[in-house]
Design an enzyme around this catalytic site. Structure first.
Site, short mmCIF file in Angstrom:
data_model
loop_
_atom_site.label_atom_id
_atom_site.label_comp_id
_atom_site.label_asym_id
_atom_site.label_seq_id
_atom_site.Cartn_x
_atom_site.Cartn_y
_atom_site.Cartn_z
CG ASP A 174 22.34 39.45 -12.69
OD1 ASP A 174 24.25 39.72 -12.49
OD2 ASP A 174 22.37 38.74 -13.92
CE LYS A 229 28.22 42.55 -18.11
NZ LYS A 229 28.40 42.46 -20.00
CG PHE A 272 19.94 41.94 -19.97
CD1 PHE A 272 18.98 41.10 -20.79
CD2 PHE A 272 20.62 41.43 -19.73
CE1 PHE A 272 19.28 40.33 -21.45
CE2 PHE A 272 22.13 40.61 -20.70
CZ PHE A 272 21.35 39.96 -21.49
N1 PLP Z 1 23.00 39.84 -16.05
C1 PLP Z 1 23.58 40.95 -16.01
C2 PLP Z 1 22.91 42.34 -15.07
C3 PLP Z 1 24.18 41.53 -17.30
O1 PLP Z 1 25.14 42.68 -17.57
C4 PLP Z 1 24.52 40.56 -17.80
C5 PLP Z 1 25.05 40.45 -19.31
O2 PLP Z 1 25.32 42.24 -19.26
C6 PLP Z 1 24.29 39.16 -18.01
C7 PLP Z 1 23.89 38.58 -16.95
C8 PLP Z 1 24.04 38.21 -19.33
O3 PLP Z 1 26.02 37.72 -19.02
P1 PLP Z 1 26.69 36.80 -20.37
O4 PLP Z 1 26.46 38.33 -21.22
O5 PLP Z 1 27.94 37.13 -20.08
O6 PLP Z 1 26.05 36.25 -20.39
#
Ligand code: PLP
Length: 391
Positions: free
Chosen positions: A221, A250, A136
């Site tokens: 990520d 986050k 994700f």
């Molecule tokens: N990458 C990862 C690993 C995530 O867990 C999330 C959100 O849960 C995101 C990207 C996306 O972040 P945002 O919701 O701040 O766009």
């Protein structure tokens, strides 16, 4: 009289399946709803509020900075932005930071940077990105295209071209996929939304070696795993490797809207003036707040605390597993933990809420625990007792 819940359901886009509770305030690992009921927060806004709620350092910094300067845009320099960049560079592999407003945007920046590095070298056919099944990376079109879950992409096809997917934790599949059309490999060190999936201990090292061998960039990520969540400041530190590009969001802002893409100079130099940008990226208010967050993380030794509390929490979850056949595995690291069940997790999440515990569920059957890093052992004991009774 219409309730807050009814009004929200009528007026706000229905993109979230919400729990029937209206939260009003928080302190530390506690939340209170509008009825005055108290909850222990084991979700922290999905791995966001690492310092807990209403931390005085963040409150004071925001109040001071709001009275001084909130925004000027990136046509000018400001002190908080560079101070936060300096902290991030000093505490990571990176040489430069690009600031934005969310995780998805940080991943957009990473995808664009990886492509531009090779296009600047005249390698215009080297634009493919190999990402992971079940990953994700966000909901914007680029980060969605990098996301390896069809259910999240449904209704939005066609997504961007140039993304291939291989099973997570399968180095041979990755080896077969990374050829000279690939500019980058992109993955989470631990898959969060995918179900708290940890790869084998040497997987990240093998991925790093493969990227080096094939000349591809490694994008990690760390939006969910970063900022101490797994017991190290960044989860890749457990493997002793570093990426070329890393994305954060986050917990970097403890709830303030901030994302960051960090890169080594060799990659970062592809982002020259005008190559990328965003109005709100790195505003004085938000970067001053995030600087207070990271300094507090350091001052209160919360990364080491996450490792220690995480071990205790894990032991308690393992003990629970012995008592309940419904649990098939304990997953995760530090304070990013999950319980894989043989049944749907949603009713258990609902019952926990009724008993005053905020948790959530990913992939339908994995209970997820990503509490503030300050969570206490007595709070963990209370949750375990509650889960014991519910299960
Ligand atoms: N990458 C990862 C690993 C995530 O867990 C999330 C959100 O849960 C995101 C990207 C996306 O972040 P945002 O919701 O701040 O766009």
């Amino acid at each position: 009289m219409e309730t807050i819940i009814d009004k929200t359901e009528a007026l706000v886009a229905s993109t979230y399946a919400r729990q029937p509770v209206v939260f009003e305030r928080g302190r530390g690992a506690m939340l209170w709803d509008t009825e005055g009921r108290r909850y222990i927060d084991f979700l922290a806004g999905i791995a966001v509020c690492a310092l807990g709620h209403s931390h005085p350092a963040l409150q004071q910094t925001l109040a001071q900075q709001a009275g001084r300067l909130v925004h000027v845009c990136n046509l000018y320099y400001t002190v908080p932005q560079v101070e936060l960049a300096a902290w991030l560079v000093e505490h990571s592999f990176a040489d430069r930071v690009f600031f934005c407003n969310s995780g998805a945007e940080a991943n957009e920046a990473a995808i664009k940077l990886a492509r531009k590095v090779f296009q600047d070298r005249g390698q215009t056919n080297r634009f493919r990105i190999v990402a992971m099944e079940q990953s994700f990376h966000g909901r914007t079109m680029g980060s969605l295209s990098a996301t390896g879950q069809d259910k999240i992409k449904q209704g939005f096809y066609p997504v961007l071209e140039g993304f291939d997917f291989v099973p997570f934790d399968d180095i041979e599949a990755l080896r077969a996929a990374v050829d000279d059309s690939v500019c980058a490999v992109m993955l989470e060190p631990i898959q969060g939304e995918g179900g708290i999936i940890c790869p084998a201990d040497d997987y990240l090292r093998q991925v790093r070696a493969l990227c080096d061998e094939r000349g591809a960039l490694l994008i990690l990520d760390e939006i969910q795993t970063g900022m101490g969540r797994t017991g190290r400041l960044f989860a890749h530190e457990h493997s002793g490797i570093t990426p070329d590009i890393m994305t954060l969001a986050k917990a970097l802002g403890n709830g303030l809207p901030i994302g960051a893409m960090l890169a080594r100079e060799a990659a970062a130099q592809a982002f020259g003036a005008g190559a990328h940008g965003t109005t709100f990226g790195g505003t004085p208010l938000i970067t001053a707040g995030a600087l207070a967050v990271v300094q507090t993380l350091e001052k209160e030794n919360l990364v080491a605390q996450a490792a220690e509390t995480g071990r205790y929490f894990r032991d308690q979850l393992e003990a629970l597993t012995q008592r309940h056949d419904i649990i098939t595995a304990v997953r995760g690291q530090g304070l990013m933990l999950g319980l894989k069940l043989t049944c749907e997790g949603a009713p258990i999440v609902d019952q926990c809420l009724e008993h005053g515990f905020v948790i959530n569920c990913v992939q339908g059957d994995v209970l997820r625990f990503v509490p503030p890093l300050i969570i206490g052992r007595h709070d963990i004991d209370a949750l375990i007792q509650c889960l014991d009774e519910i299960l």
